[in-house]
Design a protein around this motif. Structure first.
Motif, PDB file in Angstrom:
ATOM      1  N   VAL A  29      -6.916   4.002   3.911  1.00 39.24           N
ATOM      2  CA  VAL A  29      -5.993   4.087   2.773  1.00 39.24           C
ATOM      3  C   VAL A  29      -6.710   4.703   1.576  1.00 39.24           C
ATOM      4  O   VAL A  29      -6.146   5.543   0.858  1.00 39.24           O
ATOM      5  CB  VAL A  29      -5.439   2.689   2.415  1.00 39.24           C
ATOM      6  CG1 VAL A  29      -4.711   2.720   1.063  1.00 39.24           C
ATOM      7  CG2 VAL A  29      -4.489   2.200   3.505  1.00 39.24           C
ATOM      8  N   GLY A  85      -5.664   8.142  -0.182  1.00 40.18           N
ATOM      9  CA  GLY A  85      -5.425   8.138  -1.622  1.00 40.18           C
ATOM     10  C   GLY A  85      -6.286   9.163  -2.339  1.00 40.18           C
ATOM     11  O   GLY A  85      -5.839   9.805  -3.303  1.00 40.18           O
ATOM     12  N   THR A 142      -0.224   9.577  -6.389  1.00 45.00           N
ATOM     13  CA  THR A 142      -0.785   8.456  -5.622  1.00 45.00           C
ATOM     14  C   THR A 142      -0.173   7.138  -6.067  1.00 45.00           C
ATOM     15  O   THR A 142       0.185   6.294  -5.241  1.00 45.00           O
ATOM     16  CB  THR A 142      -2.310   8.409  -5.800  1.00 45.00           C
ATOM     17  OG1 THR A 142      -2.871   9.630  -5.311  1.00 45.00           O
ATOM     18  CG2 THR A 142      -2.921   7.244  -5.030  1.00 45.00           C
ATOM     19  N   LEU A 202       2.630   7.340  -2.994  1.00 41.32           N
ATOM     20  CA  LEU A 202       1.844   6.789  -1.890  1.00 41.32           C
ATOM     21  C   LEU A 202       1.899   5.267  -1.868  1.00 41.32           C
ATOM     22  O   LEU A 202       1.916   4.649  -0.798  1.00 41.32           O
ATOM     23  CB  LEU A 202       0.392   7.260  -1.994  1.00 41.32           C
ATOM     24  CG  LEU A 202      -0.524   6.792  -0.857  1.00 41.32           C
ATOM     25  CD1 LEU A 202      -0.050   7.353   0.483  1.00 41.32           C
ATOM     26  CD2 LEU A 202      -1.970   7.192  -1.124  1.00 41.32           C
ATOM     27  N   THR A 203       1.944   4.648  -3.042  1.00 42.04           N
ATOM     28  CA  THR A 203       1.925   3.178  -3.120  1.00 42.04           C
ATOM     29  C   THR A 203       3.057   2.526  -2.321  1.00 42.04           C
ATOM     30  O   THR A 203       2.804   1.624  -1.510  1.00 42.04           O
ATOM     31  CB  THR A 203       1.968   2.727  -4.589  1.00 42.04           C
ATOM     32  OG1 THR A 203       0.772   3.171  -5.237  1.00 42.04           O
ATOM     33  CG2 THR A 203       2.082   1.222  -4.706  1.00 42.04           C
ATOM     34  N   VAL A 215       2.339   2.890   1.441  1.00 42.54           N
ATOM     35  CA  VAL A 215       1.279   1.987   1.896  1.00 42.54           C
ATOM     36  C   VAL A 215       1.799   0.558   1.980  1.00 42.54           C
ATOM     37  O   VAL A 215       1.490  -0.173   2.931  1.00 42.54           O
ATOM     38  CB  VAL A 215       0.057   2.079   0.954  1.00 42.54           C
ATOM     39  CG1 VAL A 215      -0.922   0.941   1.210  1.00 42.54           C
ATOM     40  CG2 VAL A 215      -0.639   3.424   1.133  1.00 42.54           C
ATOM     41  N   CYS A 245      -5.030   2.017  -3.627  1.00 45.99           N
ATOM     42  CA  CYS A 245      -4.221   3.134  -4.130  1.00 45.99           C
ATOM     43  C   CYS A 245      -4.455   3.365  -5.615  1.00 45.99           C
ATOM     44  O   CYS A 245      -4.699   4.495  -6.052  1.00 45.99           O
ATOM     45  CB  CYS A 245      -2.733   2.867  -3.886  1.00 45.99           C
ATOM     46  SG  CYS A 245      -2.209   2.973  -2.168  1.00 45.99           S
ATOM     47  N   TRP A 266       2.192   2.620 -11.210  1.00 47.53           N
ATOM     48  CA  TRP A 266       1.855   1.822 -10.019  1.00 47.53           C
ATOM     49  C   TRP A 266       2.496   0.443 -10.109  1.00 47.53           C
ATOM     50  O   TRP A 266       3.060  -0.051  -9.131  1.00 47.53           O
ATOM     51  CB  TRP A 266       0.343   1.722  -9.918  1.00 47.53           C
ATOM     52  CG  TRP A 266      -0.203   0.856  -8.824  1.00 47.53           C
ATOM     53  CD1 TRP A 266      -0.342   1.181  -7.492  1.00 47.53           C
ATOM     54  CD2 TRP A 266      -0.727  -0.473  -8.957  1.00 47.53           C
ATOM     55  NE1 TRP A 266      -0.909   0.135  -6.801  1.00 47.53           N
ATOM     56  CE2 TRP A 266      -1.162  -0.887  -7.678  1.00 47.53           C
ATOM     57  CE3 TRP A 266      -0.885  -1.337 -10.032  1.00 47.53           C
ATOM     58  CZ2 TRP A 266      -1.742  -2.144  -7.452  1.00 47.53           C
ATOM     59  CZ3 TRP A 266      -1.452  -2.591  -9.814  1.00 47.53           C
ATOM     60  CH2 TRP A 266      -1.870  -2.980  -8.532  1.00 47.53           C
TER      61      TRP A 266
END
Length: 442
Positions: free
Chosen positions: A126, A130, A142, A146-147, A150, A168, A403
């Motif tokens: 991961v 990232g 990211t 991506l978070t 994941v 991440c 995030w």
């Protein structure tokens, strides 16, 4: 506020013997700083859960309405961010196309499948994914795109997602100065003075590697107990990458090549990024025969007025004289010791990012560094402070705030003190080692 004290000192020395005028100007400076502080606090805290952009725009508008900043100066300040707006718009389009075509889901599933039941191997994979996404698509991609992928992949594997979600967000900032395109803050710091790609890699390549490795080591150490308790599936269902997903991957790679070429040729990155994003999105939409609205409505366009509002707020601060005062302090520090000034700059900027957020701090730092000829070591240390320093707290960077928003959408929450406990363990060693690596290059 320290900034107000600096501004007051500047104004006193600027107009000696004019107490009435001085008093009026100091009051204006104090009001400007108070509005900027309140607007920044609103962006970070989000009272009544209103979007971050509202507070930045309200603060900028208040400066104009109260006569602290003219309309023309506000417009000029906002236009200074044109390259950043274009860069962000292009990157957000690329990221949203990649999300809708399942590219990030595929990357996350790839990490789970190749972990083969090992939580430690999954954590590493991961982190590597990232890193790649951050370097090529910026830290915001990211954090935002991506978070959730994941989170979904780790839950499907039966894992507790938090250690991997930390991977991440921490790599989103740690890898954000590998390339100029890896963080919008890089454009803010350098503006039209962006180094050529070869010069960038020579200066920031080794510190970036140090930051990535040190952040991984300290984060892995901080999460060792959580990872030791993990039990994950050795095989999970994987979504096959569609033709659109493959075309999106090609578009991202082409964009990376184009932007690297622009960096090498000293071409500003905003317009090429925007054009690449629009072209990639158009190709995918044409291939899928899809409409534009389903794509654009999911892009976080609110980031653009947020950044524009911050540019205007910083323009107001510039008018108080603080940039000139900070420039003089920096010149005095450089005259005493360039190495000491670099250390002080990097560490002070890193701490300031966690108090004010790295975008306004980056804008102020960029203005100070542009005022006079500043040694490369000072500018480099400031950049590392702006990019890596925000890993200390949830308030540090826009990427970290985004995030947190992504986590809340998934029903996961990380409190500020919970994040700070990890940030304190991870960030200081990585920051100190990265600055040391920068200065060791001479």
């Amino acid at each position: 506020m320290p900034g107000t004290q600096i501004s007051d000192a500047v104004l006193r020395t600027a107009m000696p013997g004019h107490d009435g005028v001085n008093s009026s100007m100091m009051s204006a400076a104090q009001a400007t700083w108070a509005i900027a502080a309140l607007a920044t606090a609103g962006v970070i805290v989000r009272p009544w859960r209103l979007p971050e952009a509202i507070w930045a725009v309200l603060g900028a508008g208040a400066l104009v309405v109260l006569g602290l900043l003219s309309w023309s100066d506000a417009l000029a300040g906002g236009l200074k961010g044109t390259d950043v707006y274009l860069f962000l718009a292009g990157m957000m389009l690329l990221a949203e196309v990649a999300r809708q075509e399942g590219l990030f889901d595929r990357l996350a599933a790839f990490a789970v499948a190749h972990a083969r039941g090992s939580p430690h191997r999954l954590f590493l994979l991961v982190y590597v994914v990232g890193t790649v996404v951050t370097v090529l698509l910026s830290n915001d991609a990211t954090a935002v795109v991506l978070t959730p992928a994941v989170y979904a992949a780790t839950r499907a594997a039966g894992a507790g997602p938090l250690p991997y979600l930390y991977a991440c967000v921490f790599i989103a900032n740690a890898a954000s100065f590998v390339l100029p395109i890896s963080n919008p803050a890089n454009l803010v710091i350098f503006g039209s003075r962006m180094p050529h790609l070869a010069a960038w890699l020579a200066q920031f390549g080794p510190p970036s590697i140090v930051a990535i490795l040190a952040t991984y080591a300290m984060l892995r150490l901080s999460q060792r107990r959580a990872l030791a308790r993990e039990r994950i599936a050795e095989a999970v269902a994987r979504r096959e990458l569609t033709r659109g997903g493959r075309h999106t991957a090609y578009g991202i790679l082409v964009t990376a090549v184009v932007l690297l070429a622009c960096s090498a040729l000293d071409v500003r990155l905003g317009l090429p990024t925007f054009l690449c994003g629009v072209l990639t999105a158009a190709i995918i939409l044409a291939a899928n025969r899809g409409g534009v609205w389903p794509l654009v409505r999911h892009v976080a366009w609110g980031v653009l007025p947020l950044v524009a509002g911050l540019f205007v707020l910083v323009e107001g601060l510039v008018r108080t004289g603080v940039i000139a005062a900070l420039g003089r302090l920096l010149a005095e520090a450089v005259a005493t010791s360039e190495t000491g000034a670099a250390w002080t700059t990097g560490l002070v900027v890193a701490v300031a990012c966690n108090l004010m957020n790295n975008l306004p701090v980056g804008l102020i730092a960029g203005s100070v560094l542009a005022a006079d000829h500043v040694p490369a070591a000072i500018t480099g240390a400031a950049l590392i402070g702006v990019d890596l320093g925000p890993n200390l707290s949830v308030t540090g960077s826009l990427a970290t705030i985004l995030w947190l928003v992504a986590l809340r959408r998934e029903g996961q929450d990380v409190g500020p003190w919970q994040f700070l406990a990890v940030g304190i363990a991870v960030t200081p060693p990585a920051l100190l080692l990265a600055i040391a690596a920068l200065l060791a290059l001479g």
